[in-house]
Every structure is written in structure tokens, then in C-alpha cells.
Design an enzyme around this catalytic site. Structure first.
Site, PDB file in Angstrom:
ATOM      1  N   MET A 135      23.094 -64.950   3.447  1.00  0.00           N
ATOM      2  CA  MET A 135      21.908 -65.624   2.933  1.00  0.00           C
ATOM      3  C   MET A 135      21.821 -65.457   1.415  1.00  0.00           C
ATOM      4  O   MET A 135      22.435 -64.552   0.850  1.00  0.00           O
ATOM      5  CB  MET A 135      20.654 -65.053   3.588  1.00  0.00           C
ATOM      6  CG  MET A 135      20.565 -65.318   5.084  1.00  0.00           C
ATOM      7  SD  MET A 135      20.462 -67.071   5.456  1.00  0.00           S
ATOM      8  CE  MET A 135      20.374 -67.032   7.233  1.00  0.00           C
ATOM      9  N   CYS A 136      21.038 -66.284   0.767  1.00  0.00           N
ATOM     10  CA  CYS A 136      20.935 -66.319  -0.682  1.00  0.00           C
ATOM     11  C   CYS A 136      19.553 -65.866  -1.129  1.00  0.00           C
ATOM     12  O   CYS A 136      18.666 -65.614  -0.310  1.00  0.00           O
ATOM     13  CB  CYS A 136      21.210 -67.734  -1.187  1.00  0.00           C
ATOM     14  SG  CYS A 136      22.714 -68.479  -0.530  1.00  0.00           S
TER      15      CYS A 136
END
Length: 273
Positions: free
Chosen positions: A1-2
Site C-alpha cells: 500500500m502507498c
């Protein structure tokens, strides 16, 4: 995830949030406190609006904490609206074209999440991008595909509903083939005038998204940038927001599923005679 953040309001130096905040975006790139992965080292990007209608975009594949150009740009650039993103890849290569934010015309877009079975669906996703938008398909991410599909569905005229429909269509593609998790989506996009964001997932693992109101504007982030617990408001799952930096409106964000899409198609066919 970012991890990502965005600012809209009075002009601010980018490094106020990207570098200087207690839990700045660069800090999050090494040690995110909220989310599935604490390390986000697969590139970074900035998009900011200054005197032109279109955004200026800078991105690279280095970890954000090690890029001296990022420090120079962020500490010398002031903008009334900017987006910033650090990437943790879920499937595709670490390349500049796969780094966020993506842009097309006056629009910029960044995303945290994933499409179930993306690598197996890439050809289908490409086919969902309208021909007049496909020349902007530079990378191979599911995020860029969603953005360009939304552009073809009327992003200029209906920024939230076009994104809602794009997410719904991509989720249905994943559902049809039962590639779980079907959709996880926290995103932010802008036309240079307003900032839009949405938080949604097909399961209970919804990517995080918060905002904080300042006297001179509004900041959005994947996680709070400081420990002011009362100052940060979590955006509820299934919600979209739109803000000009002074006011903030919320609305439901409910990408249509297969049964809803079938009902819509039947209704449109009936109305068309």
C-alpha cells in the site's frame, strides 16, 4: 500500500507537509504508522498547480528519503494546491511511469489500494480505457487505468460520479473472475480548482484517509501528519469529499456492483424504447 497527502488553500511550501511535519510524507515512506506496510520505497511523486492550468509533475523511482532533488523542489516551491505520493508497489515494476500522481490535461490523480487479480486483468483494463484517453497510458498500474477510465466517463463534468463509475466497472471485472480482494480504493484527484477524495473497499480492509482543517486551507492524508488526535477527521468508508480549501462537502461513494449495473442497463434499454 502507498501513502499520500494533498493541500488546498493559501499558497504553502510543499515541504511544510512533505518534509517538515512530525509524521511527514517522507517520514511515512520509511515508517508509516497506519496501514498494511510501513515501508513505501518504490518511488514518489509531486503534482502542483501554480500559474498554469495544468499541473507540474515531478516523480522518480528513488525512495523519497534519499532524493536530494525532492528536498530542493519541496523547499523552494510554494503552491495553493498540491498532491504528493510515496509508493509501495502491489504488483507492477518500480518505474517512473508507474509512480503517482498521474496527470491528464488539467487533472491529477493518486491512489492507495489495489484491484484484485490486476496482473491477470491488465489486458481487459486497457480495453476499458477510451481510445481518446489511451495515449496517456504511460505505465502499467491499475491506478492509472482507473484514472483514465474515469476521464472517459466524464471526469470533467462529474468528478465524483465519473470516478465512482470507473471504480465500479473495474470492481465488477474483478468480481466476475472472483479475484479477491475485488477493490480497495483511497484516492485523491484534482482539476486545479478543487480537491476530490474518496475512501472505499469491497471488504472490511478499507485504506485509511483523513483530513484536517487549517485556518488557511485543508490538508488530506493517508494518515495524520502530527499527534493532534482531535484535529484529524477520518473520512468514513463509502464516502467522497470535495473541497475548495474553504468549505468541504461530503457525499456517498458507492461504486455500482453487478446487480445494480444490470438494473441500470435494463432501465436505460427500456427508456430508449
Amino acid at each position: 500500500m502507498c501513502r499520500f497527502l494533498a493541500w488546498i488553500g493559501a499558497p504553502r511550501f510543499l515541504d511544510d507537509f512533505v518534509l517538515k511535519a512530525d509524521q511527514s510524507l517522507v517520514t511515512q515512506s520509511r515508517s508509516a504508522l497506519v496501514g498494511k506496510t510501513s515501508l513505501n520505497a518504490d518511488g514518489f511523486g509531486l503534482a502542483w498547480y501554480a500559474d498554469q492550468e495544468t499541473p507540474c509533475v515531478y516523480k522518480d523511482v528513488h525512495p523519497a528519503w534519499s532524493d536530494e532533488n525532492l528536498k530542493q523542489i519541496a523547499s523552494h516551491t510554494r503552491a495553493r494546491l498540491f498532491l504528493a505520493h510515496v509508493r509501495a508497489s502491489t504488483s507492477t515494476a518500480t518505474s517512473r511511469n508507474n509512480c503517482h500522481p498521474f496527470s491528464r490535461g488539467r487533472w491529477s490523480f493518486m491512489h492507495n489500494g489495489q484491484v484484485g487479480g490486476h496482473l491477470k486483468l491488465r489486458q481487459k483494463l486497457d480495453g476499458m480505457i477510451p481510445l481518446d484517453c489511451y495515449d496517456q497510458r504511460y505505465g502499467a498500474t491499475d491506478s492509472e487505468a482507473i484514472f483514465l477510465i474515469a476521464a472517459g466517463l466524464g471526469l470533467d463534468h462529474a468528478p465524483i460520479s465519473a470516478m465512482e463509475r470507473a471504480v465500479g466497472q473495474v470492481e465488477m471485472l474483478s468480481r466476475e473472475r472472483d479475484y479477491t480482494p475485488y477493490m480497495r480504493f483511497a484516492a485523491c484527484w484534482s482539476d486545479g480548482e478543487k480537491l476530490y477524495a474518496a475512501r472505499y473497499a469491497s471488504d472490511r480492509f478499507v485504506p485509511s484517509l483523513f483530513y484536517q482543517v487549517h485556518p488557511d486551507g485543508i490538508v488530506l492524508g493517508s494518515e495524520p501528519l502530527d499527534d493532534d488526535v482531535t484535529g484529524w477527521i477520518e473520512i468514513a468508508p463509502g464516502t467522497a469529499i470535495a473541497t475548495d480549501g474553504r468549505t468541504l462537502d461530503q457525499t456517498d461513494f458507492r461504486p455500482c456492483h453487478q446487480d445494480e449495473a444490470s438494473a441500470m442497463a435494463a432501465s436505460e434499454y427500456s427508456a430508449g424504447g
